[in-house]
Design a protein around this motif. Structure first.
Motif, PDB file in Angstrom:
ATOM      1  N   ASN A   1      -4.446   7.038  -8.508  1.00  0.00           N
ATOM      2  CA  ASN A   1      -3.876   5.730  -8.706  1.00  0.00           C
ATOM      3  C   ASN A   1      -3.679   4.802  -7.540  1.00  0.00           C
ATOM      4  OD1 ASN A   1      -3.006   3.879 -10.686  1.00  0.00           O
ATOM      5  ND2 ASN A   1      -0.832   4.555 -10.450  1.00  0.00           N
ATOM      6  N   ALA A   2      -4.956   4.695  -6.769  1.00  0.00           N
ATOM      7  CA  ALA A   2      -5.066   3.917  -5.705  1.00  0.00           C
ATOM      8  C   ALA A   2      -6.160   2.926  -5.894  1.00  0.00           C
ATOM      9  CB  ALA A   2      -5.400   4.734  -4.249  1.00  0.00           C
TER      10      ALA A   2
ATOM     11  N   CYS B   1       0.873  -1.404   0.025  1.00  0.00           N
ATOM     12  CA  CYS B   1       0.039   0.074   0.181  1.00  0.00           C
ATOM     13  C   CYS B   1       0.893   1.222  -0.003  1.00  0.00           C
ATOM     14  CB  CYS B   1      -0.853   0.007   1.166  1.00  0.00           C
ATOM     15  SG  CYS B   1      -2.118  -1.267   1.077  1.00  0.00           S
ATOM     16  N   LYS B   2       2.007   1.149   0.609  1.00  0.00           N
ATOM     17  CA  LYS B   2       2.890   2.348   0.516  1.00  0.00           C
ATOM     18  C   LYS B   2       3.278   2.801  -0.928  1.00  0.00           C
ATOM     19  CE  LYS B   2       6.358   0.906   3.377  1.00  0.00           C
ATOM     20  NZ  LYS B   2       7.398   1.046   4.033  1.00  0.00           N
ATOM     21  N   ASP B   3       3.186   1.998  -1.921  1.00  0.00           N
ATOM     22  CA  ASP B   3       3.516   2.500  -3.250  1.00  0.00           C
ATOM     23  C   ASP B   3       2.372   3.480  -3.720  1.00  0.00           C
ATOM     24  OD1 ASP B   3       5.433   0.650  -3.141  1.00  0.00           O
ATOM     25  OD2 ASP B   3       4.454  -0.800  -4.354  1.00  0.00           O
ATOM     26  N   VAL B   4       1.346   3.537  -3.212  1.00  0.00           N
ATOM     27  CA  VAL B   4       0.194   4.564  -3.442  1.00  0.00           C
ATOM     28  C   VAL B   4       0.596   5.820  -2.857  1.00  0.00           C
ATOM     29  CG1 VAL B   4      -2.179   4.987  -3.332  1.00  0.00           C
ATOM     30  CG2 VAL B   4      -1.341   2.619  -3.579  1.00  0.00           C
ATOM     31  N   PHE B   5       1.306   5.828  -1.821  1.00  0.00           N
ATOM     32  CA  PHE B   5       1.847   7.009  -0.923  1.00  0.00           C
ATOM     33  C   PHE B   5       2.935   7.480  -1.210  1.00  0.00           C
ATOM     34  CE2 PHE B   5      -1.732   4.943   1.330  1.00  0.00           C
ATOM     35  CZ  PHE B   5      -2.485   5.761   1.673  1.00  0.00           C
ATOM     36  N   PHE B   6       3.124   8.599  -2.097  1.00  0.00           N
ATOM     37  CA  PHE B   6       4.191   9.159  -2.444  1.00  0.00           C
ATOM     38  C   PHE B   6       5.465   9.521  -1.370  1.00  0.00           C
ATOM     39  CE2 PHE B   6       6.684  13.112  -3.220  1.00  0.00           C
ATOM     40  CZ  PHE B   6       7.732  12.855  -3.978  1.00  0.00           C
TER      41      PHE B   6
ATOM     42  N   PHE C   1       5.339   8.378   1.476  1.00  0.00           N
ATOM     43  CA  PHE C   1       5.515   6.996   2.489  1.00  0.00           C
ATOM     44  C   PHE C   1       6.442   6.004   2.012  1.00  0.00           C
ATOM     45  CE2 PHE C   1       1.808   9.095   4.241  1.00  0.00           C
ATOM     46  CZ  PHE C   1       2.293   9.900   4.972  1.00  0.00           C
ATOM     47  N   ARG C   2       6.497   6.187   0.736  1.00  0.00           N
ATOM     48  CA  ARG C   2       6.996   5.048  -0.455  1.00  0.00           C
ATOM     49  C   ARG C   2       8.071   4.201   0.068  1.00  0.00           C
ATOM     50  NH1 ARG C   2       6.610   6.808  -5.998  1.00  0.00           N
ATOM     51  NH2 ARG C   2       4.463   6.737  -5.485  1.00  0.00           N
ATOM     52  N   ASP C   3       9.263   5.063   0.476  1.00  0.00           N
ATOM     53  CA  ASP C   3      10.595   4.390   0.944  1.00  0.00           C
ATOM     54  C   ASP C   3      10.868   4.492   2.474  1.00  0.00           C
ATOM     55  OD1 ASP C   3      11.192   4.061  -1.963  1.00  0.00           O
ATOM     56  OD2 ASP C   3      11.785   6.359  -2.023  1.00  0.00           O
ATOM     57  N   VAL C   4       9.764   4.939   3.172  1.00  0.00           N
ATOM     58  CA  VAL C   4       9.904   4.693   4.633  1.00  0.00           C
ATOM     59  C   VAL C   4       9.962   3.344   5.277  1.00  0.00           C
ATOM     60  CG1 VAL C   4       9.240   5.624   6.964  1.00  0.00           C
ATOM     61  CG2 VAL C   4       9.173   6.888   5.043  1.00  0.00           C
ATOM     62  N   GLU C   5      11.001   2.677   5.833  1.00  0.00           N
ATOM     63  CA  GLU C   5      10.903   1.389   6.320  1.00  0.00           C
ATOM     64  C   GLU C   5      10.686   1.512   7.652  1.00  0.00           C
ATOM     65  OE1 GLU C   5      10.957  -1.257   4.610  1.00  0.00           O
ATOM     66  OE2 GLU C   5      11.213  -0.206   2.860  1.00  0.00           O
ATOM     67  N   ASP C   6      11.140   2.445   8.475  1.00  0.00           N
ATOM     68  CA  ASP C   6      11.062   2.635   9.867  1.00  0.00           C
ATOM     69  C   ASP C   6       9.663   3.093  10.311  1.00  0.00           C
ATOM     70  OD1 ASP C   6      11.419   3.115  12.541  1.00  0.00           O
ATOM     71  OD2 ASP C   6      12.819   4.701  12.288  1.00  0.00           O
TER      72      ASP C   6
END
Length: 201
Positions: free
Chosen positions: A127-128, A66-71, A73-78
């Motif tokens: 695009n969600a 789902c993070k892919d939809v959120f520009f 938060f896409r790369d936030v792992e923590d």
């Protein structure tokens, strides 16, 4: 169990809890459902920001795609970083505001339908895809259960599930309607381009 907010407060759900509800019959909200939702909302709204954050942190842990939809938060792992994110708090509040508006329209379902259909259309533009819509309801339920404590009952859980099924069903219709509209616009604009060749006799 499964939705406790101890430690990280995030535990994976079973396959049965995560199953897709695509094939279920359209949800029907009864007067009992509506009454239960309204009563419980009075308590939930006191912790509205907290619920929004818990809901999305859980969503990103249980469904990281789902993070892919959120520009943002896409790369936030923590997940701890997400928990303190102002942007996530703002988005959580927007979603909670939609839930609040939905609860306020439970006595006028035609107004709720308009609201949900427009939200579905906007999710096409973001695009969600609809496959994500149902996840939010499940995470909302996990987030509010500990807040409501002994007020939480199987009947109340069913009422909230029914509301989310009802709303997401209409959102999916709105999403597909917008998708068809854009596809038709593309086809029409392609057909309407005049042929530049000289057809004069």
């Amino acid at each position: 169990m499964g939705c406790a907010i101890s430690g990280s407060g995030l535990t994976p759900r079973t396959a049965a809890e995560s199953r897709n509800t695509e094939d279920e019959a359209p949800a029907r909200l009864t007067p009992d459902h509506i009454q239960l939702i309204k009563e419980s909302w009075k308590v939930i709204q006191e912790d509205i920001a907290k619920v929004g954050i818990i809901m999305f942190v859980r969503l990103f842990e249980t469904h990281p795609e789902c993070k892919d939809v959120f520009f943002l938060f896409r790369d936030v792992e923590d997940l701890e970083r997400l928990r303190t994110s102002r942007e996530l708090r703002a988005h959580g509040l927007r979603v909670m505001s939609f839930i609040e508006k939905s609860v306020a329209r439970l006595d006028q379902l035609e107004r709720l339908e308009i609201l949900a259909r427009e939200l579905g259309k906007s999710h096409f533009r973001y695009n969600a895809p609809p496959k994500y819509f149902g996840y939010v309801g499940a995470e909302f339920i996990c987030a509010v259960r500990p807040i409501l404590k002994d007020r939480w009952t199987p009947e109340l859980e069913q009422a909230w599930k029914t509301l989310f099924q009802y709303v997401t069903g209409i959102m999916k219709d709105g999403y597909l309607e917008e998708e068809r509209s854009k596809r038709n616009q593309t086809l029409t604009s392609g057909k309407e381009r005049p042929d530049k060749r000289n057809t004069a006799i």
